[in-house]
Design a protein around this motif. Structure first.
Motif, mmCIF file in Angstrom:
data_model
loop_
_atom_site.group_PDB
_atom_site.id
_atom_site.type_symbol
_atom_site.label_atom_id
_atom_site.label_comp_id
_atom_site.label_asym_id
_atom_site.label_seq_id
_atom_site.Cartn_x
_atom_site.Cartn_y
_atom_site.Cartn_z
ATOM 1 N N PRO A 173 43.326 35.182 40.113
ATOM 2 C CA PRO A 173 42.320 35.873 40.930
ATOM 3 C C PRO A 173 41.858 37.196 40.337
ATOM 4 O O PRO A 173 40.701 37.584 40.517
ATOM 5 C CB PRO A 173 43.015 36.071 42.285
ATOM 6 N N LEU A 174 42.736 37.880 39.604
ATOM 7 C CA LEU A 174 42.273 39.085 38.893
ATOM 8 C C LEU A 174 41.231 38.722 37.848
ATOM 9 O O LEU A 174 40.200 39.399 37.700
ATOM 10 C CB LEU A 174 43.462 39.786 38.225
ATOM 11 N N GLY A 175 41.481 37.636 37.110
ATOM 12 C CA GLY A 175 40.502 37.175 36.136
ATOM 13 C C GLY A 175 39.190 36.778 36.787
ATOM 14 O O GLY A 175 38.112 37.016 36.236
ATOM 15 N N ASP A 176 39.272 36.179 37.989
ATOM 16 C CA ASP A 176 38.056 35.803 38.718
ATOM 17 C C ASP A 176 37.232 37.027 39.089
ATOM 18 O O ASP A 176 36.006 37.037 38.955
ATOM 19 C CB ASP A 176 38.424 35.040 40.000
ATOM 20 N N VAL A 177 37.909 38.066 39.567
ATOM 21 C CA VAL A 177 37.210 39.301 39.948
ATOM 22 C C VAL A 177 36.512 39.904 38.727
ATOM 23 O O VAL A 177 35.329 40.278 38.784
ATOM 24 C CB VAL A 177 38.211 40.317 40.551
ATOM 25 N N ILE A 178 37.238 39.993 37.629
ATOM 26 C CA ILE A 178 36.681 40.602 36.422
ATOM 27 C C ILE A 178 35.512 39.773 35.894
ATOM 28 O O ILE A 178 34.505 40.318 35.439
ATOM 29 C CB ILE A 178 37.787 40.759 35.361
ATOM 30 N N ARG A 179 35.625 38.434 35.976
ATOM 31 C CA ARG A 179 34.548 37.563 35.485
ATOM 32 C C ARG A 179 33.254 37.814 36.253
ATOM 33 O O ARG A 179 32.161 37.845 35.650
ATOM 34 C CB ARG A 179 34.944 36.093 35.599
ATOM 35 N N ARG B 64 38.989 52.685 39.317
ATOM 36 C CA ARG B 64 39.342 51.323 39.707
ATOM 37 C C ARG B 64 39.478 50.396 38.497
ATOM 38 O O ARG B 64 40.253 49.442 38.538
ATOM 39 C CB ARG B 64 38.294 50.763 40.675
ATOM 40 N N GLY B 65 38.705 50.656 37.449
ATOM 41 C CA GLY B 65 38.821 49.825 36.268
ATOM 42 C C GLY B 65 40.200 49.924 35.634
ATOM 43 O O GLY B 65 40.811 48.914 35.264
ATOM 44 N N GLN B 66 40.715 51.145 35.522
ATOM 45 C CA GLN B 66 42.046 51.324 34.963
ATOM 46 C C GLN B 66 43.101 50.708 35.885
ATOM 47 O O GLN B 66 44.093 50.143 35.422
ATOM 48 C CB GLN B 66 42.334 52.807 34.758
ATOM 49 N N ASP B 67 42.876 50.805 37.198
ATOM 50 C CA ASP B 67 43.786 50.150 38.145
ATOM 51 C C ASP B 67 43.871 48.652 37.864
ATOM 52 O O ASP B 67 44.960 48.058 37.830
ATOM 53 C CB ASP B 67 43.307 50.355 39.582
ATOM 54 N N LEU B 68 42.706 48.024 37.694
ATOM 55 C CA LEU B 68 42.677 46.589 37.430
ATOM 56 C C LEU B 68 43.379 46.259 36.117
ATOM 57 O O LEU B 68 44.119 45.278 36.025
ATOM 58 C CB LEU B 68 41.225 46.100 37.382
ATOM 59 N N ARG B 69 43.153 47.082 35.101
ATOM 60 C CA ARG B 69 43.807 46.865 33.813
ATOM 61 C C ARG B 69 45.336 46.922 33.967
ATOM 62 O O ARG B 69 46.057 46.055 33.476
ATOM 63 C CB ARG B 69 43.339 47.906 32.805
ATOM 64 N N ASP B 70 45.812 47.959 34.653
ATOM 65 C CA ASP B 70 47.254 48.113 34.825
ATOM 66 C C ASP B 70 47.841 46.970 35.656
ATOM 67 O O ASP B 70 48.931 46.467 35.370
ATOM 68 C CB ASP B 70 47.548 49.448 35.507
ATOM 69 N N SER B 71 47.119 46.575 36.695
ATOM 70 C CA SER B 71 47.592 45.491 37.545
ATOM 71 C C SER B 71 47.685 44.186 36.766
ATOM 72 O O SER B 71 48.693 43.466 36.845
ATOM 73 C CB SER B 71 46.644 45.326 38.743
ATOM 74 N N LEU B 72 46.635 43.857 36.004
ATOM 75 C CA LEU B 72 46.641 42.624 35.219
ATOM 76 C C LEU B 72 47.760 42.648 34.180
ATOM 77 O O LEU B 72 48.454 41.647 33.979
ATOM 78 C CB LEU B 72 45.285 42.447 34.535
ATOM 79 N N GLU B 73 47.949 43.781 33.525
ATOM 80 C CA GLU B 73 49.004 43.879 32.506
ATOM 81 C C GLU B 73 50.379 43.708 33.140
ATOM 82 O O GLU B 73 51.231 42.987 32.608
ATOM 83 C CB GLU B 73 48.908 45.225 31.783
ATOM 84 N N PHE B 74 50.602 44.350 34.291
ATOM 85 C CA PHE B 74 51.934 44.286 34.893
ATOM 86 C C PHE B 74 52.251 42.876 35.384
ATOM 87 O O PHE B 74 53.332 42.328 35.107
ATOM 88 C CB PHE B 74 52.054 45.283 36.048
ATOM 89 N N ALA C 52 40.471 45.230 45.045
ATOM 90 C CA ALA C 52 39.401 44.779 44.150
ATOM 91 C C ALA C 52 38.605 43.646 44.776
ATOM 92 O O ALA C 52 37.375 43.564 44.621
ATOM 93 C CB ALA C 52 39.993 44.332 42.815
ATOM 94 N N GLN C 53 39.288 42.762 45.514
ATOM 95 C CA GLN C 53 38.578 41.687 46.196
ATOM 96 C C GLN C 53 37.721 42.235 47.335
ATOM 97 O O GLN C 53 36.604 41.756 47.565
ATOM 98 C CB GLN C 53 39.572 40.654 46.715
ATOM 99 N N ASN C 54 38.214 43.248 48.025
ATOM 100 C CA ASN C 54 37.413 43.875 49.084
ATOM 101 C C ASN C 54 36.148 44.512 48.512
ATOM 102 O O ASN C 54 35.061 44.415 49.091
ATOM 103 C CB ASN C 54 38.242 44.929 49.819
ATOM 104 N N PHE C 55 36.289 45.164 47.364
ATOM 105 C CA PHE C 55 35.121 45.768 46.736
ATOM 106 C C PHE C 55 34.139 44.699 46.274
ATOM 107 O O PHE C 55 32.922 44.865 46.369
ATOM 108 C CB PHE C 55 35.538 46.638 45.557
#
Length: 631
Positions: A522-528, A558-568, A614-617
C-alpha cells in the motif's frame, strides 16, 4: 489587517498544517497570534509545565528533548512544537530549548482546538508524535557497509582517456598502452552540440576485450578506424552515485567498464576489476554463474546461491533499496539467460519482440519471496497464423524455467505464457488507454501491476515508449487519478482503534501480519499515484518519491516520512525472511508480533500510522470533487 498581520498570514500559509486551511482561517489566525522572542540557550518549554499554546518557529532553531534529556528532534523555520502537550493534559511532554535566537509565533489553545476539531488535515498533522521517531528508527537500524555509503568517484584513480573515433585501431591500442588503461572513450569531434547537451561528444568505447574479439580474432587491418569496432550506446553514472549503483548498472548492461560523469562530462571510467578490488563480489559471481548455465536444470541448481546472496546482503546491513535492486538484477539475469536458451532451442525469433518484467522486479524492489509477472511486446508485423506458435513456446519455456528457479507461476496469470498478455506495441497502448479512460476495478488492479514495467530482452526501447505513454496519458486524466487513489485505499495498515496490531485471519498465517499486503504494497500504491500525477517516469518507489518531493505536492516533511516508513517496513520484512532461510524455514511475508523486538513493534506502529496518514492525504488530494483542480 495590519501590515504585520498580513506578513504573519503569508508566512503561515507556506507551511503545514496551516497551508491547507482556508485563507479566511489563516487571516483570523494571524490576528490572534502572539509573538515571542527567545535568545540562544533559553528554555522555551520545561517538562511537566503547563502549556496553553502551539508554537510555530518564525526564525531560528529549536531542539526538542525527551524526558531523559536525550535529543528528540531539531526544528527550524515553519515547523511546530508543543502539540503533544496540548493534546495530553496540557502538560509539556517534550522540553524545548532555543539553540539559536528564535522568533516564535504562539497560537492560543482555544484557536488550536477549533482548528483541530474543524479541519481533518490539521488534526492528522498534529495528532501523531513528530516524524522524528520514525526517522531516528531508520537511522538506528541502519549500519550500512562501504558499498552503500562510498561514492563511485572514490574508485577513479586517473582522468578519463579520450580520443577521436577517427583514429586507427593501432593508434587506439598505443594510447591505451601509454596511459596504462584497459579502455578508450571515443568522441566525435565533428559533432555540433548545444550548450544543454547531456552526452557531450562521447559516442563509444573500445576495450581490451574488444581488441581481442573484434580485431585480433578476425584478423582485422590495424589501420581500420576504431569507430568500426567500438561499442556504442554507452550508459554512464554520476560521480556522486554510490558504488553499489555502479555494480547494479554494470550487471544490468552486462558491461565491464562504466564511464563516470560530472555535469554530464566524463571524468573517469570504473571497471569490474576496480570494484572487485574494492568489495566482495558474491552477487557478481552469481550473475556470472547464471549466464554460464547451459540449461534450465543448471539454472535451477543456483536457487540456494540466490538465497545465500540474499542472506549475506542482509547480514552485511545493506539497505532495502540495495537488496531490492540486487535481487531484481539477479531475477533479470535468469530471464535473460532463459530467453537465450529458448532462442537456441526454437531458433531466432521470426519478428522482433520485447520481453517485459512487471511489478517488483521492474521497480528494483524484488525480494526472495516472489512470483513472476511478465509480458511480451510484439512487432507490428505480428500475424497469429505465422508467429503465434513460436511465441507460445518461447513464453512457456521461459515461464516454466522461472518457476523452476524459484520465481513461481503467477496465480493471477500475469505471464507471457498467457496469450492475453502478448500484444503489439500499438495494442498495448490501446489497452493502457482503455484502462486509464475506463478505470473499473479490474482495470485499476491491472494498472497497479502493468504500469511498473521494464524491458529485459529484445527491443527494450519499446518498454521505454510504453513508460512514456503511461506517464503522458495518466497525468492528464484526473478522473483516472481519483479512481486510482481510491483503489490505493483498499489495503489499510494493520492498526486498530487503539493502535494495536490487527492480525490476519487466513488459516496458515492466522494471528500474523502480512508486511507486504498491509505495509510495503500500500505504500507503493500511494507513491505510484503521486508519481503518475506528476508525470514521473521513475519506476523504483524511492526514486519516484524523490521526484514527488521535488514536485512539492506533499505537505512539508511528509515525503521523508514516507521514505522512512517504507525503509523500516521493508527492512523488518527482509530481516525476517533472512531469519526464516537461516532457520531452514520457507520464507514468507508474514510476521508474528510476539517474535518482534520491542524496537520493531514500537516503530512498526509508527510506520503504519504514517501510511494511514498518507492514505488520508491521498483521499483528500485526489477526491473526485477536486478532480478538475490542478493536481
Amino acid at each position: 489587517m495590519q501590515a504585520e498581520q498580513i506578513e504573519i498570514a503569508g508566512f503561515l500559509s507556506q507551511y503545514p498544517p496551516f497551508s491547507h486551511l482556508p485563507q479566511d482561517n489563516i487571516n483570523s489566525l494571524a490576528q490572534i497570534v502572539e509573538v515571542a522572542y527567545y535568545r540562544e540557550g533559553d528554555e522555551i518549554l520545561r517538562f511537566g509545565d503547563p502549556i496553553h499554546d502551539l508554537f510555530v518557529i518564525r526564525s531560528g532553531v529549536v531542539e526538542v528533548y525527551r524526558r531523559n534529556g536525550e535529543l528528540y528532534n531539531r526544528l527550524s523555520e515553519g515547523e511546530v512544537f508543543g502539540q503533544m502537550g496540548l493534546l495530553v493534559k496540557n502538560q509539556v511532554r517534550f522540553p524545548a530549548t532555543a539553540v539559536q535566537d528564535c522568533l516564535i509565533y504562539c497560537i492560543p489553545e482555544q484557536y488550536f482546538e477549533q482548528l483541530y476539531n474543524e479541519f481533518e488535515e490539521f488534526a492528522d498533522f498534529v495528532a501523531i508524535e513528530d516524524s522524528a521517531r520514525m526517522r531516528n528508527a531508520v537511522v538506528e537500524q541502519a549500519n550500512p557497509n562501504d558499498m552503500t555509503t562510498s561514492k563511485v568517484k572514490n574508485l577513479i584513480h586517473s582522468e578519463a582517456v579520450i580520443a577521436s573515433r577517427n583514429i586507427s585501431i593501432r593508434h587506439a591500442a598505443e594510447l591505451m598502452d601509454e596511459n596504462n588503461v584497459s579502455y578508450l572513450l571515443l568522441e566525435d569531434p565533428e559533432l555540433q552540440l548545444d550548450d544543454d547537451s547531456d552526452d557531450g561528444r562521447i559516442v563509444g568505447i573500445i576495450t581490451d576485450s574488444d581488441l581481442r574479439s573484434r580485431v585480433l580474432a578476425v584478423g582485422l587491418d590495424y589501420q581500420t578506424e576504431v569507430a568500426e569496432v567500438m561499442t556504442t550506446g554507452l550508459s554512464a553514472l554520476d560521480h556522486n552515485a554510490y558504488i553499489y549503483e555502479a555494480v547494479l548498472m554494470m550487471l544490468r548492461n552486462n558491461t565491464q567498464h562504466l564511464p563516470i560523469v560530472r555535469n554530464q562530462r566524463p571524468i573517469g571510467v570504473v571497471s569490474i576489476a576496480d570494484i572487485l578490488h574494492y568489495e566482495s563480489q558474491s552477487s557478481l559471481l552469481l550473475v556470472q554463474s547464471i549466464f554460464r548455465a547451459h540449461n534450465r536444470e543448471e539454472l535451477a541448481q543456483l536457487v540456494p546461491q540466490v538465497q545465500d546472496c540474499f542472506v549475506r546482503m542482509v547480514n552485511e546491513d545493506a539497505n532495502s533499496h540495495m537488496i531490492g535492486s540486487a535481487m531484481s538484477v539477479i531475477g533479470r539475469s535468469f530471464k535473460q539467460r532463459l530467453l537465450e536458451l529458448a532462442e537456441e532451442l526454437l531458433g531466432e525469433a521470426p519478428i522482433p519482440y520485447c520481453f517485459v518484467a512487471l511489478g517488483s522486479m521492474a521497480r528494483d524492489e524484488q525480494l526472495i519471496v516472489t512470483d513472476q509477472d511478465n509480458a511480451l511486446i510484439l512487432d507490428e508485423a505480428y500475424q497469429a497464423d505465422l508467429h503465434q506458435r513460436y511465441f507460445e513456446q518461447l513464453a512457456e519455456f521461459v515461464c516454466d524455467g522461472l518457476n523452476e528457479c524459484g520465481y513461481t507461476h503467477c496465480s493471477g496469470g500475469i505471464m507471457a505464457s498467457n496469450p492475453e498478455w502478448r500484444m503489439t506495441l500499438q495494442q498495448w497502448e490501446e489497452c493502457f488507454s482503455n484502462w486509464i479512460d475506463n478505470p473499473d476495478p479490474k482495470a485499476l488492479l491491472n494498472c497497479s501491476i502493468f504500469f511498473d514495467l521494464d524491458g529485459v530482452w529484445g527491443r527494450v526501447d519499446w518498454a521505454e515508449q510504453l513508460k512514456s505513454f503511461v506517464a503522458r496519458r495518466a497525468r492528464r486524466n484526473n478522473r483516472f487519478l481519483a479512481s486510482l487513489a481510491r483503489n490505493a485505499l483498499n489495503r489499510t495498515p494493520p492498526l486498530g482503534f487503539f493502535k494495536d496490531f490487527v492480525m490476519e485471519k487466513d488459516g496458515k498465517h492466522n494471528n500474523s501480519i502480512n508486511l507486504k499486503r498491509r505495509g510495503s504494497a500500500p505504500l507503493g500504491d500511494v507513491i505510484r499515484v503521486h508519481a503518475l500525477a506528476i508525470g514521473s517516469r521513475a519506476q523504483n518507489s524511492f526514486e519516484r518519491l524523490d521526484e514527488v518531493i521535488d514536485a512539492g505536492i506533499l505537505p512539508k516533511g511528509r515525503g521523508q516520512d514516507l521514505r522512512d516508513s517504507l525503509e523500516f517496513i521493508s527492512m523488518v520484512r527482509i530481516r525476517h525472511q533472512a531469519i526464516d532461510i537461516e532457520s531452514g524455514r520457507e520464507p514468507d511475508n508474514n510476521i508474528e508480533p510476539e517474535t518482534l523486538s520491542d524496537f520493531e513493534r514500537r516503530h512498526l506502529k509508527d510506520a503504519f500510522q504514517i501510511l494511514s496518514n498518507a492514505q488520508n492525504f491521498l483521499k483528500y488530494r485526489y477526491h473526485s470533487n477536486r478532480a478538475g483542480e490542478s493536481l
